[in-house]
Design a protein around this motif. Structure first.
Motif, PDB file in Angstrom:
ATOM      1  N   GLU A 193      43.663  47.973  21.799  1.00 31.75           N
ATOM      2  CA  GLU A 193      44.060  47.098  22.912  1.00 31.75           C
ATOM      3  C   GLU A 193      44.399  47.894  24.163  1.00 31.75           C
ATOM      4  N   LEU A 194      43.600  48.921  24.388  1.00 30.77           N
ATOM      5  CA  LEU A 194      43.695  49.703  25.624  1.00 30.77           C
ATOM      6  C   LEU A 194      42.496  49.373  26.498  1.00 30.77           C
ATOM      7  N   LYS A 195      42.739  48.981  27.731  1.00 35.53           N
ATOM      8  CA  LYS A 195      41.657  48.747  28.675  1.00 35.53           C
ATOM      9  C   LYS A 195      41.036  50.090  29.068  1.00 35.53           C
ATOM     10  N   HIS A 196      39.842  50.049  29.644  1.00 34.11           N
ATOM     11  CA  HIS A 196      39.157  51.304  29.965  1.00 34.11           C
ATOM     12  C   HIS A 196      38.174  51.102  31.112  1.00 34.11           C
ATOM     13  N   THR A 197      37.866  52.212  31.778  1.00 29.06           N
ATOM     14  CA  THR A 197      36.891  52.206  32.868  1.00 29.06           C
ATOM     15  C   THR A 197      36.325  53.606  33.027  1.00 29.06           C
ATOM     16  N   GLY A 198      35.076  53.691  33.463  1.00 25.23           N
ATOM     17  CA  GLY A 198      34.445  54.984  33.688  1.00 25.23           C
ATOM     18  C   GLY A 198      33.177  55.170  32.892  1.00 25.23           C
ATOM     19  N   SER A 199      33.106  54.585  31.704  1.00 24.03           N
ATOM     20  CA  SER A 199      31.903  54.615  30.881  1.00 24.03           C
ATOM     21  C   SER A 199      31.677  53.205  30.341  1.00 24.03           C
ATOM     22  N   ALA A 200      30.466  52.963  29.814  1.00 15.18           N
ATOM     23  CA  ALA A 200      30.137  51.590  29.431  1.00 15.18           C
ATOM     24  C   ALA A 200      29.099  51.561  28.327  1.00 15.18           C
ATOM     25  N   ARG A 201      29.121  50.454  27.573  1.00 11.40           N
ATOM     26  CA  ARG A 201      28.155  50.248  26.493  1.00 11.40           C
ATOM     27  C   ARG A 201      26.944  49.446  26.936  1.00 11.40           C
ATOM     28  N   SER A 202      27.018  48.836  28.116  1.00  9.27           N
ATOM     29  CA  SER A 202      25.909  48.026  28.621  1.00  9.27           C
ATOM     30  C   SER A 202      25.982  47.990  30.137  1.00  9.27           C
ATOM     31  N   SER A 203      24.893  47.600  30.758  1.00  7.51           N
ATOM     32  CA  SER A 203      24.896  47.500  32.219  1.00  7.51           C
ATOM     33  C   SER A 203      25.850  46.399  32.678  1.00  7.51           C
ATOM     34  N   LYS A 204      25.972  45.344  31.874  1.00  4.82           N
ATOM     35  CA  LYS A 204      26.903  44.264  32.231  1.00  4.82           C
ATOM     36  C   LYS A 204      28.336  44.764  32.224  1.00  4.82           C
ATOM     37  N   GLU A 205      28.690  45.542  31.185  1.00 10.21           N
ATOM     38  CA  GLU A 205      30.049  46.086  31.121  1.00 10.21           C
ATOM     39  C   GLU A 205      30.297  47.041  32.283  1.00 10.21           C
ATOM     40  N   ALA A 206      29.304  47.847  32.611  1.00 10.36           N
ATOM     41  CA  ALA A 206      29.453  48.801  33.708  1.00 10.36           C
ATOM     42  C   ALA A 206      29.671  48.088  35.040  1.00 10.36           C
ATOM     43  N   GLY A 207      29.092  46.911  35.187  1.00 10.52           N
ATOM     44  CA  GLY A 207      29.212  46.173  36.442  1.00 10.52           C
ATOM     45  C   GLY A 207      30.412  45.259  36.518  1.00 10.52           C
ATOM     46  N   THR A 208      31.230  45.257  35.462  1.00 10.50           N
ATOM     47  CA  THR A 208      32.416  44.393  35.444  1.00 10.50           C
ATOM     48  C   THR A 208      33.646  45.201  35.836  1.00 10.50           C
ATOM     49  N   PRO A 209      34.245  44.942  36.990  1.00  8.22           N
ATOM     50  CA  PRO A 209      35.403  45.732  37.426  1.00  8.22           C
ATOM     51  C   PRO A 209      36.593  45.569  36.489  1.00  8.22           C
ATOM     52  N   LEU A 210      37.384  46.628  36.391  1.00  2.00           N
ATOM     53  CA  LEU A 210      38.617  46.571  35.625  1.00  2.00           C
ATOM     54  C   LEU A 210      39.762  46.194  36.550  1.00  2.00           C
ATOM     55  N   VAL A 211      40.374  45.059  36.295  1.00  2.00           N
ATOM     56  CA  VAL A 211      41.523  44.586  37.069  1.00  2.00           C
ATOM     57  C   VAL A 211      42.665  44.351  36.081  1.00  2.00           C
ATOM     58  N   LEU A 212      43.774  45.029  36.309  1.00  2.00           N
ATOM     59  CA  LEU A 212      44.925  44.998  35.415  1.00  2.00           C
ATOM     60  C   LEU A 212      46.085  44.252  36.058  1.00  2.00           C
ATOM     61  N   ASP A 213      47.005  43.803  35.232  1.00  2.00           N
ATOM     62  CA  ASP A 213      48.211  43.151  35.744  1.00  2.00           C
ATOM     63  C   ASP A 213      49.374  44.134  35.704  1.00  2.00           C
ATOM     64  N   ALA A 214      50.045  44.283  36.829  1.00  2.00           N
ATOM     65  CA  ALA A 214      51.230  45.138  36.906  1.00  2.00           C
ATOM     66  C   ALA A 214      52.350  44.333  37.558  1.00  2.00           C
TER      67      ALA A 214
ATOM     68  N   GLY B 208      52.774  41.258  37.805  1.00  2.00           N
ATOM     69  CA  GLY B 208      52.266  40.142  38.583  1.00  2.00           C
ATOM     70  C   GLY B 208      51.302  40.513  39.687  1.00  2.00           C
ATOM     71  N   THR B 209      51.075  41.785  39.913  1.00  2.00           N
ATOM     72  CA  THR B 209      50.126  42.253  40.924  1.00  2.00           C
ATOM     73  C   THR B 209      48.829  42.668  40.255  1.00  2.00           C
ATOM     74  N   LYS B 210      47.711  42.308  40.851  1.00  2.00           N
ATOM     75  CA  LYS B 210      46.413  42.675  40.304  1.00  2.00           C
ATOM     76  C   LYS B 210      46.024  44.065  40.819  1.00  2.00           C
ATOM     77  N   VAL B 211      45.868  45.001  39.883  1.00  2.00           N
ATOM     78  CA  VAL B 211      45.582  46.397  40.215  1.00  2.00           C
ATOM     79  C   VAL B 211      44.235  46.791  39.634  1.00  2.00           C
ATOM     80  N   GLY B 212      43.342  47.272  40.485  1.00  2.00           N
ATOM     81  CA  GLY B 212      42.041  47.722  40.040  1.00  2.00           C
ATOM     82  C   GLY B 212      42.046  49.208  39.730  1.00  2.00           C
ATOM     83  N   HIS B 213      41.197  49.607  38.802  1.00  2.00           N
ATOM     84  CA  HIS B 213      41.116  51.011  38.386  1.00  2.00           C
ATOM     85  C   HIS B 213      39.647  51.387  38.252  1.00  2.00           C
ATOM     86  N   VAL B 214      39.242  52.466  38.934  1.00  2.00           N
ATOM     87  CA  VAL B 214      37.876  52.972  38.831  1.00  2.00           C
ATOM     88  C   VAL B 214      37.928  54.433  38.404  1.00  2.00           C
TER      89      VAL B 214
END
Length: 373
Positions: free
Chosen positions: A156-177, A179-185
């Motif tokens: 249950e750890l989110k992740h960004t930087g590598s991907a298993r599919s082109s769809k996953e690679a194109g889906t931005p990671l947006v986390l909740d901190a 109540g604030t939406k924080v993106g991570h690349v």
């Protein structure tokens, strides 16, 4: 006590007759209760802690086996920094190595394959997400990328930087901190000479200024209010950032889409610097590692802790801190918060970290560490 209305005439009559109480009169309606005070306006904000390379050398796995009594348990190795990480609204780690199947085989440098139990230990420490783009992302090929992300999902750890599919690679990671939406690349300079699989350039992000900005903008379009960029860059074992690092940091932070840069790869601590109104931590050193030839500085790291707040102009860092860490090689191997240094080795690490982190005038721009404000 009920209120009663008494006319001026009646009051005069009372004074003349000496009557001790007026005749009964209907009670007046009760005054409405005063409104409850409005709650004090709270300043919106959140804290983020980011740490350095999680580099699972064989000695760490051996320690985890010893700690697990036959099973693999990395959690005790991280206990010393758990309060720092879990105390933040958002915890970001950098998993530099691919994960193996349960039971292995496991391997270290130059082609890592780490026990998947490391993911659960990172989650238990308080991390919410990991960046995964590094020079070791492709060490185990496509299967290694898939196993790594499957293992992070299982923990249950989110992740960004590598991907298993082109769809996953194109889906931005947006986390909740809080109540604030924080993106991570997450991006890396390369893969130690290994090529991305033909027709799958999306499998891991390679470092290019235009691509980082494009990803950050897409992440904002997905709802992120703040975007943090994890960059795997620089020169190994060099504390001073390279010209490429400093010029790229300046270029990226000039763009409105990127709010903070956190760096990895050098395996030693590098400076923090404020560029305009934004921060870059060029290199956080190793978070946990045990190189076959320890260099002293490779056991030293730093946790970057930033608090963001929002004003009329938008989100900004209103408090910037660094927390020095140290891998005690033991036995047992243990990762420690080094701010309360007591041993000669801890004091040496603390002094060196202070000198490097503050070498680009960060203290004048407000950077502090616990116990040294």
């Amino acid at each position: 006590m009920e209120r009663r209305l008494i006319s001026a005439a009646l009051l005069g009559a009372l004074l003349v007759t000496g009557c001790s109480s007026p005749p009964e009169s209907p009670p007046a309606a009760e005054a409405p209760a005063p409104p409850a005070p409005a709650p004090a306006a709270s300043v919106p904000g959140f804290s983020v802690v980011a740490t350095g390379d999680v580099l699972v050398h064989p000695a760490l796995t051996e320690q985890a086996e010893a700690d697990g009594g036959g099973k693999i348990d990395f959690r005790p190795q991280f206990d010393g920094v758990k309060p720092v990480v879990s105390g933040a609204d958002l915890g970001l780690c950098h998993l530099e190595v691919p994960l193996a199947d349960p039971g292995g085989p496991y391997s270290g440098y130059p082609s890592f394959n780490a026990p998947p139990e490391i993911a659960g230990a990172l989650k238990d420490t308080g991390y919410d997400a990991c960046s995964t783009a590094s020079n070791h992302t492709l060490d185990q090929g496509e299967d290694g990328v898939k196993r790594t992300l499957d293992g992070l999902d299982a923990a249950e750890l989110k992740h960004t930087g590598s991907a298993r599919s082109s769809k996953e690679a194109g889906t931005p990671l947006v986390l909740d901190a809080a109540g604030t939406k924080v993106g991570h690349v997450s991006f890396t300079f390369g893969f130690n000479g290994i090529e991305l699989p033909e027709g799958k350039p999306w499998m891991s992000n390679t470092l290019d200024a235009a691509d980082v900005v494009a990803a950050a903008r897409k992440t904002r379009e997905a709802g992120a209010e703040v975007v943090i960029a994890s960059l795997h860059w620089g020169t190994e074992y060099r504390s001073e950032p390279t010209k490429e690092q400093t010029s790229l940091a300046k270029k990226l932070l000039e763009d409105d889409s990127i709010d903070l840069i956190i760096g990895h790869h050098a395996h030693v601590v590098q400076p923090f610097e404020k560029i305009g109104s934004k921060w870059v931590a060029y290199g956080l050193g190793n978070h946990i590692a045990k190189h076959s030839e320890p260099r002293g500085t490779t056991e030293e790291g730093v946790a970057a802790r930033f608090h963001f707040t929002k004003d009329a102009s938008g989100w900004k860092v209103d408090q910037a801190e660094y927390v020095p860490t140290l891998v005690e090689l033991g036995p047992p191997i243990r990762l420690q918060d080094a701010t309360a240094a007591s041993t000669p080795r801890q004091k040496e690490a603390l002094a060196r970290t202070d000198e490097v982190v503050l070498s680009r005038n960060a203290a004048k721009d407000g950077l502090t560490r616990p116990g040294n404000r």
